[in-house]
Design a protein around this motif. Sequence first.
Motif, PDB file in Angstrom:
ATOM      1  N   THR A 144       0.830  -1.199   0.191  1.00 23.32           N
ATOM      2  CA  THR A 144      -0.134  -0.126   0.101  1.00 23.32           C
ATOM      3  C   THR A 144       0.777   1.128  -0.179  1.00 23.32           C
ATOM      4  N   GLY A 145       0.203   2.383  -0.386  1.00 28.89           N
ATOM      5  CA  GLY A 145       0.951   3.715  -0.475  1.00 28.89           C
ATOM      6  C   GLY A 145      -0.305   4.699  -0.063  1.00 28.89           C
ATOM      7  N   ASP A 166       4.315   2.203   1.741  1.00 25.52           N
ATOM      8  CA  ASP A 166       5.778   2.513   1.021  1.00 25.52           C
ATOM      9  C   ASP A 166       6.307   3.916   1.686  1.00 25.52           C
ATOM     10  N   PRO A 167       7.552   3.965   2.081  1.00 32.12           N
ATOM     11  CA  PRO A 167       8.154   4.853   2.847  1.00 32.12           C
ATOM     12  C   PRO A 167       8.128   6.331   2.323  1.00 32.12           C
ATOM     13  N   ALA A 184       2.558   5.992  -8.306  1.00 28.63           N
ATOM     14  CA  ALA A 184       3.007   4.775  -7.478  1.00 28.63           C
ATOM     15  C   ALA A 184       2.068   3.794  -8.088  1.00 28.63           C
ATOM     16  N   LEU A 185       1.009   4.180  -8.066  1.00 31.54           N
ATOM     17  CA  LEU A 185      -0.057   2.649  -8.292  1.00 31.54           C
ATOM     18  C   LEU A 185      -0.141   2.556  -9.806  1.00 31.54           C
ATOM     19  N   ILE A 187       2.983  -0.087  -6.125  1.00 31.27           N
ATOM     20  CA  ILE A 187       2.262  -0.649  -5.023  1.00 31.27           C
ATOM     21  C   ILE A 187       1.150  -1.452  -5.634  1.00 31.27           C
ATOM     22  N   ALA A 188       0.436  -2.117  -4.661  1.00 28.57           N
ATOM     23  CA  ALA A 188      -0.781  -2.812  -5.087  1.00 28.57           C
ATOM     24  C   ALA A 188      -1.894  -2.310  -4.865  1.00 28.57           C
ATOM     25  N   MET A 189      -2.081  -1.370  -4.283  1.00 25.46           N
ATOM     26  CA  MET A 189      -3.286  -0.715  -3.675  1.00 25.46           C
ATOM     27  C   MET A 189      -3.155   0.566  -3.013  1.00 25.46           C
ATOM     28  N   CYS A 190      -4.347   1.499  -2.835  1.00 23.83           N
ATOM     29  CA  CYS A 190      -4.073   2.722  -2.076  1.00 23.83           C
ATOM     30  C   CYS A 190      -5.615   3.455  -2.157  1.00 23.83           C
TER      31      CYS A 190
END
Length: 481
Positions: free
Chosen positions: A224-225, A289-290, A303-304, A309-312
């Motif tokens: 995730t982000g 995600d940092p 980012a997605l 990342i897989a989700m947000c």
Amino acid sequence: MTQRGVIDRRTMLRGAAALAAFSGLTAACGGRQDVARVATDDRWRQFAGATVNFVSENTAPTAAIAANLRPFTELTGIHVNIITLELTALVQKVALDLAGGESQYHVIYADPYQVLAPYSKGLVDLRELANDPRLPGIEGGFGDFIPTQLDAVGRFGGDAVYALPYDCPTIVWQYRADLFAKHHDRMADDLGFDPTPSGERTWEEYYRIARWFNDNTDDVAYGTGHQAKQHDSLMCDFSNVLWSYGGDYFGDGERVGLYGTVEPGPCRLGSDAAVEAAEFYQRLLAIADPSSRTWDWNGLAPALSSGRIAMCPNWHEYAAANEQAMPGKFAYAPMPRGPVRSANIFGGTGIAINGNTLPNERGAAWLFANWATSPATQLANLKSDAGGGTPTRTSVYELPEVKRAEHRPSAMPNILTAPAVRKAWEPANIGLRPKIPMWNECDTAIYTQLSRMLAGDVSPADAMRETATRFDRITERGWVS
């Protein structure tokens, strides 16, 4: 959507109390000349030859309208100048226009928190224009607008309608459907529940799904982000969790969010529910995600869509960019549930008419505002390559071609989010920040303390209590009207 800025409202309001009188005085003294009215039976052409100035943030529907103004010009004979500004600059210019008794900007992109709440006295009650037999009424009436949106962006403290719903960005759960399908059975076995995103999944389950992606696959760098930069975006991201846990900014949050108030009462961020939400949010961001702490919505979206990342959680109108980047690989759901509900923050805005407009200027401005929010224009925006904003009208979602576009292949990719956002806009699920004149300062207080919490400088409990103290200081100063 941009960071909410602060301007000198007292300066503006020295002139606001006399807006109507000042407007009439300037007309009587010849300070400004009204546009001509043409003798015609066509209510759409009675101001042919006039010019309307529309000031807006650079949004998807405005981009689409700017790219195709010909239908309006051909319908009305009116020329439209569209001025797009960063939101803080827009608010400053509009406030000066209102304070000076001027109408340089006839139609205004009226952000509910920076324009509508502080300056509603300088805007026209659009019910007067909608009911004027000399002017074309609203196709389908006010009732065709999605009810929660009409209240949230159009009203302040009463029944008057100061703005017509124009855009409707809403945060929903966005995810890589291909990866969830690929790993579904293994995730379900490991986690002990169906991981398919929906409004019935909980935040704790969201956390566990994100951690599963971190630990079990190289398909993405992180599960995730988040848009957790020290910025308005951080308030938006956290608010979904806050409301889902039963926390709120003030008492009677539904009323304050829908209708607005000048006196919201004591801040409720020091409650046990708010502290519990902050504790969970801190824990969630620890496995995200940092780079989340450097991202607003514009940083999170790529980012997605780039596969990091897989989700947000993010604004639903990024769906078009997702589909362009990886066609067919994304899906959308309402936000996860907390102990109390699923909460999906709404970020929509309406368009309003400057109260300083002279009678015929106001009529011409009404023609544009009415046309710009009409079903036909919203459908055209939805199809536009230049825009793509999603409709605020119930009737548009009911059109057969729009219903078909909810499924792939879709020529209207933002409508792929329609099942999720329809659920998000239900009164039980919509998330509305406080519509108060002093929200800008409160916004800064909450995202500043949250940022300190994520940096480890303060505990979740201290962050919430300090924010509550700051909110109370801000609101206790009151509002000059």
